[in-house]
Design an enzyme around this catalytic site. Structure first.
Site, mmCIF file in Angstrom:
data_model
loop_
_atom_site.group_PDB
_atom_site.id
_atom_site.type_symbol
_atom_site.label_atom_id
_atom_site.label_comp_id
_atom_site.label_asym_id
_atom_site.label_seq_id
_atom_site.Cartn_x
_atom_site.Cartn_y
_atom_site.Cartn_z
ATOM 1 N N GLY A 102 -60.736 -41.154 -21.923
ATOM 2 C CA GLY A 102 -62.042 -40.500 -22.010
ATOM 3 C C GLY A 102 -63.132 -41.384 -21.427
ATOM 4 N NE ARG B 55 -61.168 -37.178 -25.996
ATOM 5 C CZ ARG B 55 -61.314 -38.496 -26.018
ATOM 6 N NH1 ARG B 55 -60.469 -39.267 -25.374
ATOM 7 N NH2 ARG B 55 -62.312 -39.039 -26.681
ATOM 8 C CB SER C 203 -71.353 -40.255 -27.227
ATOM 9 O OG SER C 203 -70.511 -40.496 -26.119
ATOM 10 C CD GLN D 29 -65.939 -42.045 -24.085
ATOM 11 O OE1 GLN D 29 -65.864 -40.820 -23.998
ATOM 12 N NE2 GLN D 29 -64.920 -42.808 -24.423
ATOM 13 C CG ASP E 66 -62.810 -45.867 -31.110
ATOM 14 O OD1 ASP E 66 -63.019 -44.634 -31.165
ATOM 15 O OD2 ASP E 66 -63.054 -46.548 -30.105
ATOM 16 C CE LYS F 255 -64.447 -40.719 -30.952
ATOM 17 N NZ LYS F 255 -65.261 -41.240 -29.845
ATOM 18 N NE ARG G 142 -59.000 -46.668 -30.912
ATOM 19 C CZ ARG G 142 -58.760 -47.862 -30.371
ATOM 20 N NH1 ARG G 142 -57.948 -48.720 -30.966
ATOM 21 N NH2 ARG G 142 -59.318 -48.225 -29.226
HETATM 22 C C1 S3P Z 1 -66.077 -45.787 -25.885
HETATM 23 C C2 S3P Z 1 -66.915 -45.062 -26.668
HETATM 24 C C3 S3P Z 1 -66.486 -44.296 -27.848
HETATM 25 C C4 S3P Z 1 -65.104 -44.715 -28.316
HETATM 26 C C5 S3P Z 1 -64.151 -44.866 -27.184
HETATM 27 C C6 S3P Z 1 -64.647 -45.900 -26.187
HETATM 28 C C7 S3P Z 1 -66.623 -46.491 -24.706
HETATM 29 O O1 S3P Z 1 -66.430 -42.927 -27.518
HETATM 30 O O2 S3P Z 1 -64.614 -43.795 -29.261
HETATM 31 O O3 S3P Z 1 -62.879 -45.271 -27.656
HETATM 32 O O4 S3P Z 1 -65.953 -47.378 -24.153
HETATM 33 O O5 S3P Z 1 -67.760 -46.188 -24.314
HETATM 34 P P1 S3P Z 1 -67.731 -41.990 -27.638
HETATM 35 O O6 S3P Z 1 -68.739 -42.499 -26.721
HETATM 36 O O7 S3P Z 1 -67.261 -40.624 -27.256
HETATM 37 O O8 S3P Z 1 -68.141 -42.076 -29.081
#
Ligand code: S3P
Length: 424
Positions: free
Chosen positions: A91, A119, A164, A166, A311, A338, A384
């Site tokens: 993701g 997702r 988030s 991401q 996580d 997730k 996980r």
């Molecule tokens: C991550 C952000 C998180 C996390 C993922 C890694 C990242 O996700 O759960 O394992 O590296 O930016 P979200 O941004 O969707 O919360």
């Protein structure tokens, strides 16, 4: 793979590099001028997907056992990929790279495995489209595959509905190619590795409270990056050390960035005996963690704490199942989107082990203290979930079978070997 209860656990473990930081080192190194050297890079499948994607866009990346060498070509140095970019299970790769691809002068298509294709991508499609990006979900379901046609982008101030990293990072990375400043405000602060590392590479980026701001067209320069150990991987040994009677485990060189250290706060609040040694606050903070067996009690986990341990909630569920009293987890609806629906999956298999757990729309309630029994668990393509139940099996009676256990390759390829070494 089959697991049996353990009598004793002790020793030292050095866990592999942080997944989030490893991804970003490859991405930002590719967009920088000159050489970026990355040590302690996580050789997990997710981060290898990121390497693969940037190689397909013309970046030379040498992957040796000691270090990764990225021959960056500058902010405008990527070339059109000759085939579809495969994000695998990642993701982070999918969402962050979409922000970068939105501002290129070529077209690209991203896809991934069965989990990635379920997702939600609307969360990045919406802000990137507001910036002028042309992103289409090929199957019209707001999921990957995504087709991206590079376009001129405009700076925006995006108020994200979800905390988030991401989403925040996708918008900030698109902001590097925009015609003005780009700001992102989130409801609770998510991990800030993008902000820290982009600044190290030379970006004009500031962050205050829950807002980050980036200026366009920076000159990024190649760097030497040492990746700290991943606290999300350390979490399994933190739990094992706390739960296995008589255990004492030293976990070396763990990243303790305050946007990621919720597991430490919660474990201590539950009564966990964790001592930080050799703390280092130069860049991303790190410490060794000495964890000793403890009698845990239930707690409430909610609000701004949630993104700092998002996580780790599956393994925190296992800790809660063994703690005395009730643990309430709320404000964690993100668990449903997730790698698997981690509310449903944890409720299904912890119940099967004999735990009193009730799922809710944004979390779960666990009445701990009942003995756990071995059962059959499917990892649901979720690393996980596999690692959490491997730890649960150590303190459950009987045998636990984890189907799809090799999914740990995503973030911790040597997990079972490291675990076996600590089990006496
Ligand atoms: C991550 C952000 C998180 C996390 C993922 C890694 C990242 O996700 O759960 O394992 O590296 O930016 P979200 O941004 O969707 O919360």
């Amino acid at each position: 793979m089959f697991f049996k209860p353990v009598k004793h656990m002790s020793g030292e473990v050095t866990i592999p590099g942080d997944k989030s930081i490893s991804h970003r080192a490859v991405m930002f190194g590719s967009l920088a001028d000159g050489l970026t050297e990355v040590t302690n890079f996580l050789q997990g499948a997710d981060c290898l997907s990121t390497i693969d994607a940037f190689r397909k866009m013309g970046i030379e990346i040498e992957n040796t056992p000691e270090k990764i060498l990225i021959h960056g070509r500058g902010l405008h140095g990527l070339t059109a990929p000759s085939s579809v970019l495969d994000m695998g299970n990642s993701g982070t790769t999918t969402r962050l790279i979409s922000g970068i691809l939105a501002g290129q002068s070529f077209e690209s298509t991203l896809t991934g495995d069965a989990s990635i294709q379920k997702r939600p991508m609307r969360r990045i499609m919406e802000p990137l489209s507001m910036m002028g990006a042309k992103l289409v979900s090929v199957n019209g379901n707001d999921c990957a595959p995504l087709h991206i046609t590079g376009a001129p982008l405009h700076g925006i101030h995006y108020h994200s509905k979800v905390a988030s990293a991401q989403v925040k990072s996708a918008v900030l990375l698109a902001g590097l190619y925009a015609d003005g400043e780009t700001l992102v405000t989130e409801p609770s602060l998510s991990r800030n590795h993008t902000e820290i590392m982009l600044r190290t590479f030379g970006a004009d980026l500031s962050a205050e409270d829950k807002t980050a701001k980036v200026c366009p067209e920076p000159h990024l320069q190649g760097q030497k990056i040492h990746v700290p150990g991943d606290i999300s991987s350390a979490a399994y040994f933190i739990a094992a050390g706390l739960l296995v009677p008589g255990a004492e485990i030293l976990i070396k060189n763990v990243g303790i960035n305050p946007t990621r250290d919720g597991i430490l706060k919660v474990a201590r609040e539950m009564g966990g005996n964790i001592t930080l040694l050799n703390e280092n606050y130069d860049g991303e903070p790190t410490a060794d963690l000495l964890v000793k067996h403890s009698h845990l009690h239930g707690v409430t986990i909610e609000g701004d704490l949630i993104p700092t341990l998002i996580d780790e909630l599956p393994i925190i569920n296992i800790m809660a199942a063994c703690a005395e009293g009730t643990t309430v987890i709320r404000d964690a609806a993100e668990l449903k989107v997730k790698e698997s629906n981690r509310i449903d999956v944890m409720v299904q298999y912890l119940s099967a082990m004999g735990c009193d757990i009730t799922g809710a729309d944004d979390g779960m309630i666990i009445v701990g203290g009942q003995p756990l029994h071995g059962t059959e668990v499917d990892s649901h393509l979720d690393h996980r979930i596999a690692m959490s139940f491997a730890i649960a099996s150590l303190i459950a009676d009987g045998e636990t079978e984890i189907k799809g256990s090799d999914v740990v390759n995503i973030s911790y390829p040597d997990f079972y070997t490291d675990l076996a070494r600590l089990c006496k």
